[in-house]
Design a protein around this motif. Structure first.
Motif, PDB file in Angstrom:
ATOM      1  N   THR A 187       0.851  -1.192   0.000  1.00 14.67           N
ATOM      2  CA  THR A 187       0.000   0.000   0.000  1.00 14.67           C
ATOM      3  C   THR A 187       0.883   1.236   0.000  1.00 14.67           C
ATOM      4  OG1 THR A 187      -0.094   0.401   2.395  1.00 14.67           O
ATOM      5  CG2 THR A 187      -1.630  -1.241   1.498  1.00 14.67           C
ATOM      6  N   GLY A 188       0.231   2.371  -0.180  1.00 13.22           N
ATOM      7  CA  GLY A 188       0.916   3.639   0.003  1.00 13.22           C
ATOM      8  C   GLY A 188       1.080   3.939   1.489  1.00 13.22           C
ATOM      9  N   PRO A 189       1.653   5.109   1.817  1.00 15.00           N
ATOM     10  CA  PRO A 189       1.983   5.412   3.209  1.00 15.00           C
ATOM     11  C   PRO A 189       0.834   5.968   4.032  1.00 15.00           C
ATOM     12  CG  PRO A 189       2.740   7.175   1.801  1.00 15.00           C
ATOM     13  CD  PRO A 189       2.183   6.112   0.884  1.00 15.00           C
ATOM     14  N   ALA A 190      -0.323   6.259   3.407  1.00 10.21           N
ATOM     15  CA  ALA A 190      -1.432   6.867   4.140  1.00 10.21           C
ATOM     16  C   ALA A 190      -2.750   6.524   3.467  1.00 10.21           C
ATOM     17  CB  ALA A 190      -1.265   8.385   4.202  1.00 10.21           C
ATOM     18  N   THR A 191      -3.816   6.457   4.275  1.00 10.46           N
ATOM     19  CA  THR A 191      -5.152   6.281   3.716  1.00 10.46           C
ATOM     20  C   THR A 191      -5.733   7.648   3.391  1.00 10.46           C
ATOM     21  OG1 THR A 191      -6.103   6.256   5.942  1.00 10.46           O
ATOM     22  CG2 THR A 191      -5.600   4.135   4.944  1.00 10.46           C
ATOM     23  N   LEU A 192      -6.290   7.772   2.178  1.00 16.22           N
ATOM     24  CA  LEU A 192      -6.840   9.047   1.723  1.00 16.22           C
ATOM     25  C   LEU A 192      -8.232   8.846   1.155  1.00 16.22           C
ATOM     26  CD1 LEU A 192      -3.749  10.446  -0.241  1.00 16.22           C
ATOM     27  CD2 LEU A 192      -4.448  11.068   2.075  1.00 16.22           C
ATOM     28  N   THR A 193      -9.119   9.788   1.467  1.00 17.25           N
ATOM     29  CA  THR A 193     -10.433   9.792   0.846  1.00 17.25           C
ATOM     30  C   THR A 193     -10.319  10.436  -0.538  1.00 17.25           C
ATOM     31  OG1 THR A 193     -10.964  11.974   1.719  1.00 17.25           O
ATOM     32  CG2 THR A 193     -11.521  10.068   3.108  1.00 17.25           C
ATOM     33  N   PRO A 194     -11.331  10.257  -1.395  1.00 19.99           N
ATOM     34  CA  PRO A 194     -11.299  10.964  -2.681  1.00 19.99           C
ATOM     35  C   PRO A 194     -11.183  12.473  -2.508  1.00 19.99           C
ATOM     36  CG  PRO A 194     -12.936   9.230  -2.744  1.00 19.99           C
ATOM     37  CD  PRO A 194     -12.468   9.310  -1.323  1.00 19.99           C
ATOM     38  N   GLN A 195     -11.815  12.995  -1.464  1.00 17.87           N
ATOM     39  CA  GLN A 195     -11.740  14.439  -1.220  1.00 17.87           C
ATOM     40  C   GLN A 195     -10.314  14.867  -0.903  1.00 17.87           C
ATOM     41  OE1 GLN A 195     -13.836  12.242   0.069  1.00 17.87           O
ATOM     42  NE2 GLN A 195     -15.943  12.957  -0.163  1.00 17.87           N
ATOM     43  N   GLU A 196      -9.598  14.042  -0.149  1.00 15.06           N
ATOM     44  CA  GLU A 196      -8.206  14.364   0.170  1.00 15.06           C
ATOM     45  C   GLU A 196      -7.299  14.224  -1.049  1.00 15.06           C
ATOM     46  OE1 GLU A 196      -7.985  13.177   4.900  1.00 15.06           O
ATOM     47  OE2 GLU A 196      -8.037  11.567   3.400  1.00 15.06           O
ATOM     48  N   LYS A 197      -7.609  13.262  -1.899  1.00 11.25           N
ATOM     49  CA  LYS A 197      -6.834  13.105  -3.133  1.00 11.25           C
ATOM     50  C   LYS A 197      -7.010  14.328  -4.027  1.00 11.25           C
ATOM     51  CE  LYS A 197      -7.420   8.055  -3.177  1.00 11.25           C
ATOM     52  NZ  LYS A 197      -8.192   6.945  -3.796  1.00 11.25           N
ATOM     53  N   ILE A 198      -8.244  14.777  -4.169  1.00  4.04           N
ATOM     54  CA  ILE A 198      -8.467  15.920  -5.051  1.00  4.04           C
ATOM     55  C   ILE A 198      -7.904  17.199  -4.457  1.00  4.04           C
ATOM     56  CG2 ILE A 198     -10.745  16.794  -4.348  1.00  4.04           C
ATOM     57  CD1 ILE A 198     -11.395  16.602  -7.459  1.00  4.04           C
ATOM     58  N   ALA A 199      -7.852  17.270  -3.126  1.00  4.79           N
ATOM     59  CA  ALA A 199      -7.218  18.428  -2.492  1.00  4.79           C
ATOM     60  C   ALA A 199      -5.725  18.458  -2.802  1.00  4.79           C
ATOM     61  CB  ALA A 199      -7.445  18.391  -0.981  1.00  4.79           C
ATOM     62  N   ALA A 200      -5.089  17.293  -2.847  1.00  2.39           N
ATOM     63  CA  ALA A 200      -3.659  17.231  -3.170  1.00  2.39           C
ATOM     64  C   ALA A 200      -3.413  17.621  -4.627  1.00  2.39           C
ATOM     65  CB  ALA A 200      -3.124  15.820  -2.903  1.00  2.39           C
ATOM     66  N   ILE A 201      -4.290  17.186  -5.517  1.00  3.39           N
ATOM     67  CA  ILE A 201      -4.162  17.574  -6.929  1.00  3.39           C
ATOM     68  C   ILE A 201      -4.399  19.074  -7.075  1.00  3.39           C
ATOM     69  CG2 ILE A 201      -5.076  17.256  -9.251  1.00  3.39           C
ATOM     70  CD1 ILE A 201      -5.827  14.380  -8.396  1.00  3.39           C
ATOM     71  N   SER A 202      -5.370  19.598  -6.338  1.00  7.43           N
ATOM     72  CA  SER A 202      -5.646  21.039  -6.353  1.00  7.43           C
ATOM     73  C   SER A 202      -4.425  21.833  -5.926  1.00  7.43           C
ATOM     74  CB  SER A 202      -6.834  21.351  -5.432  1.00  7.43           C
ATOM     75  OG  SER A 202      -7.060  22.737  -5.331  1.00  7.43           O
ATOM     76  N   ALA A 203      -3.769  21.389  -4.856  1.00  6.93           N
ATOM     77  CA  ALA A 203      -2.570  22.081  -4.380  1.00  6.93           C
ATOM     78  C   ALA A 203      -1.460  22.012  -5.418  1.00  6.93           C
ATOM     79  CB  ALA A 203      -2.108  21.464  -3.061  1.00  6.93           C
ATOM     80  N   ALA A 204      -1.338  20.878  -6.095  1.00  7.01           N
ATOM     81  CA  ALA A 204      -0.285  20.732  -7.109  1.00  7.01           C
ATOM     82  C   ALA A 204      -0.538  21.643  -8.303  1.00  7.01           C
ATOM     83  CB  ALA A 204      -0.204  19.277  -7.565  1.00  7.01           C
ATOM     84  N   LEU A 205      -1.812  21.856  -8.637  1.00  9.10           N
ATOM     85  CA  LEU A 205      -2.161  22.696  -9.783  1.00  9.10           C
ATOM     86  C   LEU A 205      -2.234  24.176  -9.432  1.00  9.10           C
ATOM     87  CD1 LEU A 205      -5.001  20.560 -11.437  1.00  9.10           C
ATOM     88  CD2 LEU A 205      -2.618  20.739 -12.147  1.00  9.10           C
ATOM     89  N   GLY A 206      -2.448  24.465  -8.140  1.00  6.10           N
ATOM     90  CA  GLY A 206      -2.588  25.851  -7.721  1.00  6.10           C
ATOM     91  C   GLY A 206      -3.914  26.461  -8.137  1.00  6.10           C
ATOM     92  N   ARG A 207      -4.944  25.622  -8.243  1.00  7.40           N
ATOM     93  CA  ARG A 207      -6.282  26.150  -8.530  1.00  7.40           C
ATOM     94  C   ARG A 207      -7.320  25.273  -7.839  1.00  7.40           C
ATOM     95  NH1 ARG A 207      -9.132  23.632 -12.849  1.00  7.40           N
ATOM     96  NH2 ARG A 207      -7.884  22.133 -14.080  1.00  7.40           N
ATOM     97  N   PRO A 208      -8.495  25.843  -7.527  1.00  6.32           N
ATOM     98  CA  PRO A 208      -9.492  25.093  -6.764  1.00  6.32           C
ATOM     99  C   PRO A 208     -10.128  23.969  -7.588  1.00  6.32           C
ATOM    100  CG  PRO A 208     -10.379  27.219  -7.424  1.00  6.32           C
ATOM    101  CD  PRO A 208      -8.918  27.233  -7.771  1.00  6.32           C
ATOM    102  N   LEU A 209     -10.311  22.843  -6.947  1.00  3.33           N
ATOM    103  CA  LEU A 209     -11.020  21.705  -7.519  1.00  3.33           C
ATOM    104  C   LEU A 209     -11.997  21.207  -6.473  1.00  3.33           C
ATOM    105  CD1 LEU A 209      -7.927  19.682  -8.850  1.00  3.33           C
ATOM    106  CD2 LEU A 209      -9.324  21.297 -10.169  1.00  3.33           C
ATOM    107  N   ARG A 210     -12.988  20.458  -6.903  1.00  2.87           N
ATOM    108  CA  ARG A 210     -13.888  19.894  -5.892  1.00  2.87           C
ATOM    109  C   ARG A 210     -14.388  18.520  -6.328  1.00  2.87           C
ATOM    110  NH1 ARG A 210     -17.368  23.602  -8.466  1.00  2.87           N
ATOM    111  NH2 ARG A 210     -19.442  22.745  -8.990  1.00  2.87           N
ATOM    112  N   PHE A 211     -14.854  17.775  -5.340  1.00  5.73           N
ATOM    113  CA  PHE A 211     -15.383  16.435  -5.537  1.00  5.73           C
ATOM    114  C   PHE A 211     -16.864  16.474  -5.198  1.00  5.73           C
ATOM    115  CE2 PHE A 211     -16.597  12.243  -4.057  1.00  5.73           C
ATOM    116  CZ  PHE A 211     -15.996  11.383  -4.965  1.00  5.73           C
ATOM    117  N   GLU A 212     -17.698  15.931  -6.081  1.00  7.37           N
ATOM    118  CA  GLU A 212     -19.140  15.923  -5.854  1.00  7.37           C
ATOM    119  C   GLU A 212     -19.679  14.508  -5.962  1.00  7.37           C
ATOM    120  OE1 GLU A 212     -21.131  18.521  -8.545  1.00  7.37           O
ATOM    121  OE2 GLU A 212     -20.323  20.365  -7.628  1.00  7.37           O
TER     122      GLU A 212
END
Length: 270
Positions: A187-212
């Motif tokens: 496995t990876g080093p941490a458990t992440l929800t889809p919301q946490e995954k999209i927050a990480a992608i948002s931070a990498a892109l520098g623009r807001p994203l959301r999960f619905e």
């Protein structure tokens, strides 16, 4: 000589590079040699896992094989052909669902495939990864278009793993002694929800994203958790085993954090 099947895929491509970087003699197996890009010094051969007889030229002089089983591949015949060619070691990829859901149809299929490897007469190592970071590339079109990922359910925390870390464990098992007869849950080093995954992608892109959440998107039987688990990549519908330390235990290097993967793959979401 080490033969890597699935050499142009997410795991195989990284594995070929790691083995070549360690000074191993590597041969990459692909269905189309002309389209394969490999490091200098790596041989490329054509072969089809669905036609074990086509593998005989690729197996000549090989001592170990990385076997990525796909679809209805005849694993027993492949391993019989490998044993006849003098191959001593096999490392193969299964799934952690064989451990977490052994009584499901998916789990039973995985366990049967693993048993074929164990019965092959070769020194074997079985890798059981959880879902891959690269599954999140499925979200890329939605992120590029309007910055919203919609899924039929909220998803459960999941310790997804970087395919490169699977390759790292595979490289250790192929290059080192002491891994024979081992089954490694990855496995990876941490458990992440889809919301946490999209927050990480948002931070990498520098623009807001959301999960619905949009239940109308569900297409599978809601009672079939495993079907739901794979029907929408990146949104895990079944309970995971939690984050495990196997990658670091085997390789000495911690598993890659999702935020790092997101930074490195940001261009795929732009």
């Amino acid at each position: 000589m080490i033969l890597v099947t699935g050499a142009t895929g997410n795991i195989g491509r990284s594995l070929v590079g790691r083995l070549a970087g360690a000074g191993a003699e590597v041969r990459a197996l692909t269905r189309s040699a002309g389209r394969a890009t490999v490091p200098a010094g790596v041989g490329v051969v054509e072969g089809d896992l669905d036609d074990p007889g086509s593998l005989r030229p690729a197996l000549t002089g090989v001592e170990a094989i990385f076997l990525l089983r796909t679809g209805d591949t005849d694993t027993s015949q492949i391993l019989k052909t490998a044993a006849e060619a003098g191959i001593a070691r096999v490392v193969t990829v299964s799934s952690l669902l064989a451990q977490t859901h052994p009584d499901s149809s998916v789990g039973r299929t995985l366990l049967r495939g693993e048993q074929v490897v164990r019965d092959s007469g070769l020194e074997w190592t079985i890798l059981r990864p959880w879902e891959f970071f690269s599954n999140l590339l499925f979200w890329a079109p939605a992120i590029r278009s309007d910055g919203v990922v919609r899924a039929p359910r909220p998803g459960l925390p999941s310790p997804a793993i970087d395919p490169r870390d699977i390759a790292s464990v595979a490289a250790s098992a192929l290059l080192e002694d002491g891994h024979g007869g081992k089954t490694y849950p990855l496995t990876g080093p941490a458990t992440l929800t889809p919301q946490e995954k999209i927050a990480a992608i948002s931070a990498a892109l520098g623009r807001p994203l959301r999960f619905e959440e949009d239940p109308s998107l569900a297409t599978e039987d809601p009672a079939d958790d495993l079907a739901a688990a794979v029907s929408f990549p990146g949104v895990c519908a079944v309970a995971s085993p939690g984050a495990l330390s196997t990658v670091e235990d085997v390789t000495g290097v911690p598993a890659t954090a999702f935020r790092q993967w997101a930074i490195e793959h940001a261009d795929s979401f732009r």
